[in-house]
Each structure stands twice: as C-alpha cells, then as structure tokens.
Design an enzyme around this catalytic site. Sequence first.
Site, PDB file in Angstrom:
ATOM      1  N   CYS A 115      -6.356  -5.327  -2.596  1.00 13.41           N
ATOM      2  CA  CYS A 115      -7.215  -6.018  -3.828  1.00 13.41           C
ATOM      3  C   CYS A 115      -6.117  -6.918  -4.583  1.00 13.41           C
ATOM      4  CB  CYS A 115      -7.935  -5.144  -4.951  1.00 13.41           C
ATOM      5  SG  CYS A 115      -8.781  -5.959  -5.851  1.00 13.41           S
ATOM      6  N   CYS A 229       1.905  -5.315  -9.334  1.00 15.21           N
ATOM      7  CA  CYS A 229       0.778  -5.900  -8.594  1.00 15.21           C
ATOM      8  C   CYS A 229       1.153  -6.419  -7.086  1.00 15.21           C
ATOM      9  CB  CYS A 229      -0.085  -6.964  -9.267  1.00 15.21           C
ATOM     10  SG  CYS A 229       0.932  -8.369  -9.592  1.00 15.21           S
TER      11      CYS A 229
HETATM   12  S1  SF4 Z   1      -5.063  -5.597 -10.911  1.00 13.82           S
HETATM   13 FE1  SF4 Z   1      -5.354  -6.148  -8.690  1.00 13.82          FE
HETATM   14  S2  SF4 Z   1      -6.230  -4.160  -7.660  1.00 13.82           S
HETATM   15 FE2  SF4 Z   1      -6.893  -4.527  -9.998  1.00 13.82          FE
HETATM   16  S3  SF4 Z   1      -8.755  -5.873  -9.902  1.00 13.82           S
HETATM   17 FE3  SF4 Z   1      -6.904  -6.825 -10.108  1.00 13.82          FE
HETATM   18  S4  SF4 Z   1      -6.465  -7.710  -8.207  1.00 13.82           S
HETATM   19 FE4  SF4 Z   1      -7.785  -6.009  -7.889  1.00 13.82          FE
END
Ligand code: SF4
Length: 243
Positions: A115, A229
């Site tokens: 993600c 991240c």
């Molecule tokens: S921090 Fe990373 S895993 Fe969590 S919603 Fe945002 S982009 Fe997606």
Amino acid sequence: MIAASEVKDLNARFDAASTEEILQWAWARFGVRAAIGTSFQGAGLAMMHIAARARLAFPVFTLDTNLLFPETYALKRRLEDFFGFRIEALQPDLTLDQQAEAQGPELWNRNPDLCCTLRKVMPLQAKLSELDCWVTGLRRQQSDTRASIGVLEVYVFDESEGRDIVKLNPMAGWSREAVWDYLRDHKIPYNPLQDQGYRSIGCQPCTAKSGAGEDERAGRWTGFNKVECGIHTFMAKKTNYQI
Ligand code: SF4
C-alpha cells in the site's frame, strides 16, 4: 554531481551550521531543482518557515495518499494561507476504489508495504525524477531507524542512468522540544491532532497515539513489523564514491 570529498567536507561544515545556512547552500547550489517534501510534522513546518523567512523559494510538496486525516487536509490549506504559497499534493496513480479493485479492500490492513509503495513511494519516485535535491524534515531523535542520518546524503536514484540525488536533512540535529518551541514562538499552524497525543501523523488507518516513553513514531503501523513507509528506504545510500 557531487564528489565524495565534497560530501565529507560539507557534512563537517553543516554540523556546525544553522538550518538557515544549510538551506542557503541548497538554494545557491540547486535553486528550484531542490524541493522540500513534507508530511506536516513539526520539524518540516519549522524548516518551511526558516526557508520562507530567508526568502528561499523552494517548491514544497506532500504525498497525498487520499487517506490522510481531515485535520491534515485542513492544515495544508492553513499553511498555504500562512506562507502564501501552494503546496503541491502528489497523488497515487490509483484511486482508492481502483486500488481496492486491483488488490482487494483495505490493503493497508493486509499488506501495508505494498500500500505504501503504491500510494507513497511511486508518486515520490516520479517527483524525484524532476529534482537534484530532496529536502526533508527528518530528525535523528525521531526513531532508531533515523538515529544516524547525515545532514547531507547521496542516494542512487537510477543506477542504469548513473543518476544520483542529494537528500538534505537540515533538521537532523533538532530535538522535539526545540521544534515545538520554534513553532510556538513563531505561531506557525500545526496539526491539532498533536494536542490529542498523536506525535507522528500519517495516514488515518495507520496512525495511533504513542506513549510518552515510546519513540515518536511508535504509533505508526501498530500491529505490523514496520516502522518506515518506504520513502526513506527505497533508494540505496551511496557510501563508496568513485572520485
Ligand atoms: S501509511 Fe502506507 S499502508 Fe497505511 S494507508 Fe498510508 S499508504 Fe497505505
């Protein structure tokens, strides 16, 4: 673009320099090919103010994952009014619906690394391809993973093209207390979630409050073995230079 001997000399100089002096160097060297990336944590806000006060017109960008807190979106608008410039919001290729269709719903609950790659790393990569210098608000005190960052670092951006990028961390040596004293002294808008116990604020599904005795970033991705991240780890740092 920048030789190893110069990196060493600059870091020695920057260790004794003010944040403004470091930013002045970046502006003189790169102009608008240097840009500030911010997620609106305290250090980034203080740094934006130091740059603006010194009339260093760095472009500023943020990664809009479409999953930020409403308070963060409101803060972006308040900061644009306060500073009088626009903050570019980098968008992922996929909308949330498209991502759910391709990867299943709520990917952040199952595979946060993927993600983050889709919603943060890839948009950042596209932006960095336009730049020579990425200016961040990282601080060494934020977490163990950031404890040894240099003020000036060089990363391999595209090995096949032999393209590097300078990463500048002018706030590396600041403490959390010094940052918040600065924000209060200059009445700089900040995220009201900070006053509710959130000490590092990212996407809404992946951000929780952190305890006073924990790392500032302990509230990020709770339940996963994940502390970054990926935007600060996807490139390889250059340590051995050919001069
Ligand atoms: S921090 Fe990373 S895993 Fe969590 S919603 Fe945002 S982009 Fe997606």
